[in-house]
Design an enzyme around this catalytic site. Structure first.
Site, PDB file in Angstrom:
ATOM      1  N   LYS A 161       0.834  -1.201   0.000  1.00  0.00           N
ATOM      2  CA  LYS A 161       0.000   0.000   0.000  1.00  0.00           C
ATOM      3  C   LYS A 161       0.868   1.250   0.000  1.00  0.00           C
ATOM      4  O   LYS A 161       0.599   2.220  -0.734  1.00  0.00           O
ATOM      5  CB  LYS A 161      -0.914   0.013   1.226  1.00  0.00           C
ATOM      6  CG  LYS A 161      -2.055  -0.973   1.169  1.00  0.00           C
ATOM      7  CD  LYS A 161      -2.795  -0.998   2.500  1.00  0.00           C
ATOM      8  CE  LYS A 161      -3.907  -2.030   2.495  1.00  0.00           C
ATOM      9  NZ  LYS A 161      -4.567  -2.172   3.801  1.00  0.00           N
ATOM     10  N   GLN A 196      -5.041  -1.546   9.735  1.00  0.00           N
ATOM     11  CA  GLN A 196      -4.929  -2.867   9.126  1.00  0.00           C
ATOM     12  C   GLN A 196      -5.535  -3.943  10.026  1.00  0.00           C
ATOM     13  O   GLN A 196      -5.227  -4.035  11.209  1.00  0.00           O
ATOM     14  CB  GLN A 196      -3.455  -3.190   8.850  1.00  0.00           C
ATOM     15  CG  GLN A 196      -3.230  -4.517   8.142  1.00  0.00           C
ATOM     16  CD  GLN A 196      -3.805  -4.544   6.741  1.00  0.00           C
ATOM     17  OE1 GLN A 196      -3.742  -3.560   6.012  1.00  0.00           O
ATOM     18  NE2 GLN A 196      -4.370  -5.663   6.364  1.00  0.00           N
ATOM     19  N   ASP A 200     -11.635   2.579   4.000  1.00  0.00           N
ATOM     20  CA  ASP A 200     -12.010   1.175   3.919  1.00  0.00           C
ATOM     21  C   ASP A 200     -13.525   1.003   3.801  1.00  0.00           C
ATOM     22  O   ASP A 200     -14.010  -0.072   3.454  1.00  0.00           O
ATOM     23  CB  ASP A 200     -11.521   0.415   5.161  1.00  0.00           C
ATOM     24  CG  ASP A 200     -10.357  -0.520   4.854  1.00  0.00           C
ATOM     25  OD1 ASP A 200     -10.129  -0.816   3.665  1.00  0.00           O
ATOM     26  OD2 ASP A 200      -9.684  -0.960   5.802  1.00  0.00           O
TER      27      ASP A 200
END
Length: 299
Positions: free
Chosen positions: A53, A97, A120
């Site tokens: 990422k 995460q 997200d």
């Protein structure tokens, strides 16, 4: 008949080109989108994902902020870091995460992220906004699936779509997105009665149930478009003792002979996730600065 192979890697590359182009435009206004990723613990797959990422974020011309915290970090400390990032105007997107260590409530952490920075798309407000047809940040994998479907099929209005799987991350938001495109949507799952018959009527099948090769080719309507979200490891004795290979939720070899189009595994939906994460970050940046959103990167 053999299906068109929907190359997710190539499509993700095109999405990233558009993201990079829009970042360049924002920079002419003195604006640089920023993505912050927080990793708690040392889970090896998570470390690889976070590193990838960061690389992709920088390659797109955006600012990448990475915060690593030990596995025994108290929940209160993680929440404090999230609140700090919420208040930082240089950060447009925040991603914590998953999975988190067992002593941390992941729902509490997700819902502490400012909804407008929740790239997200997991915050309860974004979930609710999506379900009620309002502007929301959308979960990356379903967003990628929708963009791929639009790219291949164009107008989705009126198509019969079956989503196999009811997870909060893929199945439910995927169904909401397809409803937003005026599809007729059925959410099915492993306990659906006559699942084969339900799938056989679909013009679009999105398989996200997490069971290797659960959907055989004879469940697929001839000419249907099949999006396989599954990533499952199965034994591969032909590669040697203890070796594995990755397969999807669809039996690709049989389905490819029936479907009109299909995503392979690997190389289908997987590459779209990071591309859509960066697209969401650009979208969040534009919204924060009251600027037009880039076309084709959001819903």
């Amino acid at each position: 008949m053999s299906a068109t192979i929907l190359n997710g890697k190539a499509f993700a590359g095109r999405l990233l080109e558009r993201v990079t182009e829009h970042v360049a435009v924002l920079k002419t206004e003195g604006i640089v989108p920023g993505l912050a990723v927080v990793l708690v613990g040392e889970d090896p797959p998570s470390q690889i994902y976070v590193r990838n990422k960061g690389i992709a974020t920088k390659e797109a011309g955006m600012n990448s902020y990475e915060f690593r915290m030990p596995a025994d970090t108290p929940e209160a400390d993680l929440l404090a870091k999230v609140k700090e990032l919420n208040a930082d105007p240089a950060v447009n997107g925040i991603l914590v995460q998953l999975p988190l260590p067992g002593h941390i409530d992941d729902k509490k952490v997700i819902n502490t992220i400012a909804p407008e920075k929740d790239v997200d798309g997991f915050h309860i407000l974004n979930v609710g906004r999506l379900a009620t047809g309002q502007r929301a940040m959308v979960s990356c994998t379903p967003l990628g699936c929708l963009l791929l479907l639009r790219d291949h099929l164009g107008d989705l209005s009126g198509k019969d779509a079956v989503v196999i799987g009811r997870s909060n991350i893929v199945g439910k938001p995927m169904a909401q997105l397809l409803l937003g495109e005026s599809c007729t949507v059925t959410i099915a799952h492993s306990r659906t009665k006559d699942l084969a018959e339900v799938v056989r009527r679909a013009d679009i099948v999105v398989a996200a149930v997490g069971r290797p090769q659960m959907v055989p080719g004879d469940w697929i309507k001839p000419g249907a478009t099949v999006i396989d979200v599954g990533i499952n490891r199965v034994p591969a004795p032909e590669k040697g003792e203890g070796k594995t290979r990755v397969v999807g939720d669809v039996d690709y070899d049989s389905a490819v002979e029936v479907a009109g189009a299909i995503t392979p595994v690997p190389g289908g939906v997987g590459p779209l996730t990071i591309a859509c994460l960066l697209a969401n970050t650009v979208t969040a940046c534009c919204r924060a600065n009251d600027l037009p959103e880039p076309e084709g990167l959001s819903v």
